[in-house]
Motif scaffolding. Structure first.
Motif, PDB file in Angstrom:
ATOM      1  N   ILE A 222      -0.147  16.556   9.650  1.00 34.37           N
ATOM      2  CA  ILE A 222       0.406  16.344   8.307  1.00 34.37           C
ATOM      3  C   ILE A 222       1.762  15.649   8.346  1.00 34.37           C
ATOM      4  O   ILE A 222       2.482  15.628   7.351  1.00 34.37           O
ATOM      5  N   ALA A 223       2.124  15.079   9.469  1.00 33.85           N
ATOM      6  CA  ALA A 223       3.415  14.398   9.618  1.00 33.85           C
ATOM      7  C   ALA A 223       3.541  13.236   8.634  1.00 33.85           C
ATOM      8  O   ALA A 223       2.533  12.703   8.144  1.00 33.85           O
ATOM      9  N   PRO A 224       4.770  12.825   8.336  1.00 29.13           N
ATOM     10  CA  PRO A 224       4.947  11.629   7.506  1.00 29.13           C
ATOM     11  C   PRO A 224       4.240  10.434   8.149  1.00 29.13           C
ATOM     12  O   PRO A 224       4.128  10.352   9.382  1.00 29.13           O
ATOM     13  N   GLU A 225       3.778   9.538   7.314  1.00 27.02           N
ATOM     14  CA  GLU A 225       3.038   8.382   7.821  1.00 27.02           C
ATOM     15  C   GLU A 225       3.844   7.635   8.879  1.00 27.02           C
ATOM     16  O   GLU A 225       5.035   7.380   8.706  1.00 27.02           O
ATOM     17  N   GLY A 226       3.159   7.321   9.998  1.00 25.29           N
ATOM     18  CA  GLY A 226       3.790   6.578  11.081  1.00 25.29           C
ATOM     19  C   GLY A 226       4.621   7.408  12.028  1.00 25.29           C
ATOM     20  O   GLY A 226       5.192   6.884  12.990  1.00 25.29           O
ATOM     21  N   HIS A 227       4.697   8.732  11.794  1.00 28.48           N
ATOM     22  CA  HIS A 227       5.547   9.578  12.630  1.00 28.48           C
ATOM     23  C   HIS A 227       4.765  10.406  13.648  1.00 28.48           C
ATOM     24  O   HIS A 227       5.374  11.066  14.497  1.00 28.48           O
TER      25      HIS A 227
END
Length: 353
Positions: A222-227
């Motif tokens: 569920i990490a921020p996009e691209g992270h």
């Protein structure tokens, strides 16, 4: 074979099995259905001395020993560093060992048993200080080397020898894994991503997970996009081989609930032997069971010094096996050669897919 036997019988059975199958202590204990700590305790009064707490007081004396080899492992990775303990700090719960070679984050609250062990092997006599958790699982070991001050070693063992030197140890039974991660749909993913993007230091990550009741594996999902980008498990070999070829200095973390051990510097000799991926360098050995790696992620965490990139290996239970970073100091931005290497891994994985 049954583990329900007296310490003397266990001692002889354990050593006979080791010799017959040429097994390491951990593997011989597992074959007998006991913990490694129980196997070591069966030798108290013979080739082992039971050590007494407080273990933080004992461990802060490590610099007196001179050159040693420090070993920390989990089920899938073994991390070995040879050098001297230098700066020691901490209290009865947590501690630090900082130095040019040996770099540790210590969680003494997990330490339950300690033994000074003397063994005869193919290379001669081996001395070690071995520490175990309440279940008899190894937390950390310190081995003597050619540069060890053996007189200081003997003094330390004598000073911390327990009054009770009877063989055997009753360890706590392991509880079944809870397996009760917070359901993903019960997590406030928006708030979690917001707090992820608000991190100022990589050390903010563990409090972030605790605050949101999120496992490390769920954080990747569920990490921020691209992270957080999942890549093939086979790319750890490429990571180490390219780092060795290009002279990229790395940080390698391996730990368990009682200890985290860190290597900082280049790697040189990378070899595969069966399921094991190995770094075999003077002063640093890493042994990684590739078949026990379930997920590999490229992870990006914001800090006050810019984004910090890691490659993180998880096992089937979602527990951390090993973490890799580029060498860096607080206050310094991430190395460009490390960032380029990790980007190359991600590109290679995209092309393979």
């Amino acid at each position: 074979m049954t583990p329900h036997t007296d310490p003397e019988s266990l001692y002889h059975t354990f050593h006979a099995l080791k010799a017959e199958r040429r097994l390491r202590n951990r593997d011989a204990a597992a074959a007998l259905g006991i913990s490694e700590g129980e196997a070591m305790a069966s030798g108290v009064g013979r080739d082992a001395v039971r050590l007494t707490a407080p273990f933080d007081a004992l461990f802060r004396r490590m610099p007196e020993l001179g050159e040693v080899m420090a070993l920390t492992r989990n089920e899938a990775a073994v991390h070995e560093k040879t050098g001297c303990f230098e700066q020691m700090s901490g209290d009865a719960k947590v501690g630090l060992a900082l130095g040019s070679a040996i770099d540790l984050r210590i969680f003494y609250g997990r330490w339950a048993y300690g033994y000074a062990v003397t063994e005869q092997g193919p290379k001669g006599e081996s001395r070690s200080l071995q520490f175990y958790d309440a279940h008899g699982d190894a937390v950390h070991k310190v081995f003597s080397r050619a540069g060890t001050d053996l007189a200081a070693w003997d003094r330390l063992v004598a000073e911390f020898a327990a009054a009770d030197q009877s063989a055997g140890e009753k360890v706590a039974p392991r509880s079944a894994p809870a397996g009760d991660e917070t359901p993903l749909d019960a997590i406030d993913a928006v708030a979690f991503r917001r707090d992820w993007l608000g991190m100022q230091d990589t050390h903010d990550f563990f409090p972030l997970l605790r605050r949101h009741k999120v496992s490390r594996r769920q954080a990747m999902q569920i990490a921020p996009e691209g992270h957080a980008n999942r890549i093939g498990n086979d790319l750890t070999r490429s990571l180490l081989e390219v780092a060795a070829a290009d002279g990229v200095s790395v940080m390698c973390f391996v730990g368990n609930p009682g200890m985290i051990q860190i290597h900082t510097g280049p790697v040189h000799r990378v070899e595969v032997m069966g399921p094991w991926l190995n770094v075999l360098d003077p002063g640093f050995n890493l042994h990684l069971r590739q078949d026990l790696v379930d997920q590999t992620w490229i992870v990006r965490k914001p800090t006050a010094d810019g984004v910090v990139t890691s490659v993180e290996l998880l096992d089937a239970a979602g527990e951390t096996i090993a973490l890799f970073f580029g060498e860096r100091k607080p206050g310094k931005p991430e190395r460009e050669d490390w960032r380029a290497l990790v980007a190359q891994l991600g590109t290679a994985d995209s092309l393979a897919a």
